[in-house]
Every structure is written in structure tokens, then in C-alpha cells.
Design a protein around this motif. Structure first.
Motif, mmCIF file in Angstrom:
data_model
loop_
_atom_site.group_PDB
_atom_site.id
_atom_site.type_symbol
_atom_site.label_atom_id
_atom_site.label_comp_id
_atom_site.label_asym_id
_atom_site.label_seq_id
_atom_site.Cartn_x
_atom_site.Cartn_y
_atom_site.Cartn_z
ATOM 1 N N LEU A 1 0.822 -1.209 0.000
ATOM 2 C CA LEU A 1 0.000 0.000 0.000
ATOM 3 C C LEU A 1 0.861 1.265 0.000
ATOM 4 C CD1 LEU A 1 -2.841 -1.010 2.505
ATOM 5 C CD2 LEU A 1 -3.071 -0.612 0.046
ATOM 6 N N ASP A 2 2.074 1.169 0.542
ATOM 7 C CA ASP A 2 2.980 2.313 0.544
ATOM 8 C C ASP A 2 3.829 2.391 -0.722
ATOM 9 O OD1 ASP A 2 2.092 3.302 2.924
ATOM 10 O OD2 ASP A 2 3.694 2.450 4.138
ATOM 11 N N GLY A 3 3.542 1.500 -1.676
ATOM 12 C CA GLY A 3 4.235 1.549 -2.959
ATOM 13 C C GLY A 3 5.642 0.993 -2.949
ATOM 14 N N LYS A 4 5.981 0.199 -1.944
ATOM 15 C CA LYS A 4 7.326 -0.361 -1.874
ATOM 16 C C LYS A 4 7.379 -1.690 -2.626
ATOM 17 C CE LYS A 4 8.626 1.829 2.470
ATOM 18 N NZ LYS A 4 7.469 2.720 2.522
ATOM 19 N N VAL B 1 -8.993 2.128 4.804
ATOM 20 C CA VAL B 1 -9.778 3.101 5.569
ATOM 21 C C VAL B 1 -8.887 3.832 6.576
ATOM 22 C CG1 VAL B 1 -11.694 3.408 7.171
ATOM 23 C CG2 VAL B 1 -11.901 1.778 5.293
ATOM 24 N N PHE B 2 -8.130 3.084 7.357
ATOM 25 C CA PHE B 2 -7.316 3.694 8.419
ATOM 26 C C PHE B 2 -6.249 4.619 7.841
ATOM 27 C CE2 PHE B 2 -3.837 3.715 11.518
ATOM 28 C CZ PHE B 2 -4.522 4.107 12.658
ATOM 29 N N PHE B 3 -5.559 4.156 6.819
ATOM 30 C CA PHE B 3 -4.500 4.977 6.241
ATOM 31 C C PHE B 3 -5.069 6.248 5.614
ATOM 32 C CE2 PHE B 3 -1.625 1.035 5.505
ATOM 33 C CZ PHE B 3 -1.391 0.962 6.868
ATOM 34 N N GLY C 1 -1.987 12.471 7.460
ATOM 35 C CA GLY C 1 -1.635 13.824 7.882
ATOM 36 C C GLY C 1 -2.045 14.175 9.296
ATOM 37 N N GLN C 2 -2.689 13.271 10.019
ATOM 38 C CA GLN C 2 -3.122 13.554 11.381
ATOM 39 C C GLN C 2 -2.015 13.252 12.392
ATOM 40 O OE1 GLN C 2 -6.777 11.667 12.558
ATOM 41 N NE2 GLN C 2 -7.964 12.521 10.857
ATOM 42 N N GLU C 3 -2.076 13.939 13.503
ATOM 43 C CA GLU C 3 -1.223 13.659 14.656
ATOM 44 C C GLU C 3 -2.118 13.241 15.822
ATOM 45 O OE1 GLU C 3 2.021 13.584 14.892
ATOM 46 O OE2 GLU C 3 2.364 14.239 12.813
ATOM 47 N N VAL D 1 -5.184 -3.700 12.404
ATOM 48 C CA VAL D 1 -4.923 -2.390 11.801
ATOM 49 C C VAL D 1 -3.914 -1.616 12.654
ATOM 50 C CG1 VAL D 1 -5.953 -0.167 11.188
ATOM 51 C CG2 VAL D 1 -7.167 -2.284 10.659
ATOM 52 N N ILE D 2 -4.049 -1.705 13.974
ATOM 53 C CA ILE D 2 -3.107 -1.014 14.865
ATOM 54 C C ILE D 2 -1.710 -1.619 14.719
ATOM 55 C CG2 ILE D 2 -2.581 -0.426 17.252
ATOM 56 C CD1 ILE D 2 -5.053 0.978 16.067
#
Length: 321
Positions: free
Chosen positions: A99-102, A278-280, A285-287, A179-180
Motif C-alpha cells: 500500500l505504501d508503494g514499496k 480506511v485507516f491509512f 496527515g493527522q497527529e 490495523v493497529i
């Protein structure tokens, strides 16, 4: 309606096919072991029952099958650390990378790659299992918070509806702990406890979106599982016919076992692929918000324990776990 792409989830499963095959081999191997040991137990009980009348024979056959089934379930219970560490966490690792394109290796190299990633993030299986238990406990509390908000909404009959909703949500959060763990892998943090701690705060901040999507996926997963169960009834009946004595109840049990294997091997990875999207997406961009961290610290002992483990973590301590 939901915030994930089914096509993207299926593509993710195809790209991580080596792990999907590995997962299928593991869970179908467990299912076959359940059937074989249950059948052996029933056969042993039938043999003992030959020394008595027909009623005694039926009873001993039934209890022999139950004993065999219970023995297999007990072995699986003791292997749960390994299943979480090698099967679930490994597949989570390769899904996150994709999903991160790696780039991902092909074939068995993908499994070895996932094992290396999981070992780097969590250390030994016992540490991952301890982390997962704490995460599950905190998720249950967050779900309770969302339920509490829903009960004060000005909707007629909401209190009556919430009884069914509450039971449904407890089932639907089964994917969230994975997911966590995915968040802990994705952050590349050496301190997996701290990463999971932050991931839970992000989950709480977006609790409504996460629970709505988890509820949809739970519904989809169980509908598919019921379909698989109905399809498995015929071959299960054939297996029961091979067993000694009368064991009509075995048809239901064997079909249930094979339906569980399909759900665990194929349906759950599909649902996980959707939940990761969904989670990603919602946390991009959130903290972690301090107010949510403080709220979870106040209401959840397990969240506090997780925080303590995060603060007390050290590379040397992780190596010794």
C-alpha cells in the motif's frame, strides 16, 4: 456507504498471493487436523462402544468425537502466538509495504521478507502477543465510548436499537487490532509499543469512521462465510458417511470447520485489506491529539499499561524479550 475499494483490496490479495497461499495452507491444515482427529476420536469411541449396547455405542462415539475435537482446539490455542506472529502479522507487513508503494519480493521470498519485518518491529512472538492483548483491551473501551455517544443522540428508540448494535460492534472490532499492528509496522518505529499507543489514539479520533466500515466488513465477511458453510455441507456429509456409527451432527461440525478455514484464510485477509485502506486514508496527515490521549489514559487501564511499556522500552530490553 463505506470508504474502501473492493477492487483495490482484491488487487492487494493478488499481489500478496504467496502469503495468501501460505495462510491457506496453515488454516486448511488446521481444518484437516480437526476433521482427522475428531474422526479418530469418534472411531475410538465406536470401538469402545462395541463392548456395550447400541445406546452405549452411540454415546461413546459422540464423546470420542468431542474429545478429539477438543484436543485439536487445545493445541491450536497453545499455537495462537505462532499464528499471530507468522501468519497474521506477516501478511499485515507485506500489505503495508504494498500500500505504501514499496517493491515486494515474489514467491517464498515474500514470506521471508515479512518475517524479517515483523522480527524487527516486535521481536519475539510472546512480545507481539502481549502487545496485541493490550490493544484489544483498549479497542473495547473505545467502542464503548462510541456506543455512549450514540445512545445520547435524539433518535427515537435508540436505547432499544443499541442492544443489537452493541453486540454487532463487539464482533466488528476484531479486525481493528490488526490495523493497529499495521500502523506500528508502517511508522518504522523501533518502539512498537509507542507506535501502537499512537495508533490507538488515531483510531479513537476517527472512531466513528472506523467502526462504520468495520461493521460493513463484518456483515460482508459473515455473509460470505455462511455461503461457504452451505457449500461445504455436501462434502462434509460425505466425510460423515465414512465415519463409523451414526454421526449426523458431524455434518454440521465439519462444514463449520471448513467454513471457518475459508473465512480465516481468504475472507479475513480481504476484510483486512479494506480496513487498512480506511485507516491509512482517514488518518493521513493527522497527529495523535493530546485530549484523546488523556481521555484514553483516564478510562483504560490497558492503555496506561501500553504507555508504560512504551516509556520503559529500550532496544536492549527488546532484544532480551
Amino acid at each position: 456507504m463505506w470508504d474502501f475499494s473492493i477492487a483495490k483490496a482484491l488487487g492487494l490479495l493478488i499481489r500478496t498471493a504467496p502469503f495468501l497461499i501460505f495462510r491457506a495452507l496453515v488454516y486448511f491444515g488446521i481444518a484437516v487436523a480437526m476433521v482427522v482427529v475428531t474422526g479418530a476420536g469418534a472411531g475410538t469411541g465406536y470401538g469402545i462402544g462395541l463392548f456395550g449396547d447400541e445406546e452405549f455405542r452411540s454415546t461413546s462415539t459422540m464423546w470420542g468425537g468431542i474429545a478429539g475435537f477438543g484436543l485439536t482446539v487445545g493445541v491450536i490455542f497453545f499455537l495462537r502466538d505462532y499464528l499471530l506472529y507468522m501468519v497474521k502479522a506477516g501478511q499485515i507487513a507485506v500489505m503495508v509495504e504494498y500500500l505504501d508503494g514499496k517493491p515486494l519480493p515474489y514467491g517464498q521470498g515474500q514470506i521471508a521478507y515479512a518475517r524479517r519485518v515483523v522480527t524487527e518491529r516486535f521481536g519475539q512472538a510472546s512480545a507481539l502477543f502481549a502487545l496485541d492483548r493490550l490493544v484489544r483491551g483498549v479497542i473495547a473501551v473505545i467502542t464503548g465510548l462510541v456506543e455512549g455517544v450514540m445512545t445520547i443522540l435524539p433518535i427515537p428508540g435508540i436505547n432499544q436499537i443499541m442492544g443489537a448494535v452493541r453486540a454487532y460492534l463487539r464482533i466488528s472490532v476484531g479486525l481493528v487490532d490488526e490495523v493497529i499492528l499495521a500502523h506500528a509496522i508502517r511508522t518504522r518505529s523501533e518502539n512498537a509499543w509507542e507506535a501502537a499507543h499512537d495508533g490507538l489514539v488515531l483510531y479513537a479520533q476517527n472512531g466513528r469512521a472506523m467502526l462504520v466500515n468495520a461493521a460493513w466488513l463484518t456483515l460482508i465477511s459473515w455473509v460470505l462465510a455462511v455461503v461457504v458453510f452451505l457449500v461445504m455441507l455436501a462434502p462434509a456429509a460425505g466425510l460423515v458417511w465414512l465415519l463409523p456409527g451414526e454421526a449426523s451432527g458431524g455434518t454440521f461440525v465439519f462444514a463449520l470447520i471448513f467454513a471457518w478455514a475459508v473465512k480465516a484464510a481468504v475472507i479475513e485477509p480481504f476484510a483486512l485489506a479494506c480496513m487498512l485502506q480506511v485507516f491509512f486514508n482517514v488518518t493521513e496527515g493527522q497527529e495523535p491529539q493530546p485530549e484523546w490521549r488523556g481521555r484514553l489514559t483516564q478510562i483504560s487501564d490497558k492503555f496506561r499499561q501500553l504507555g508504560e511499556r512504551a516509556v520503559g522500552w529500550s532496544p536492549r530490553g527488546a532484544a532480551e524479550e
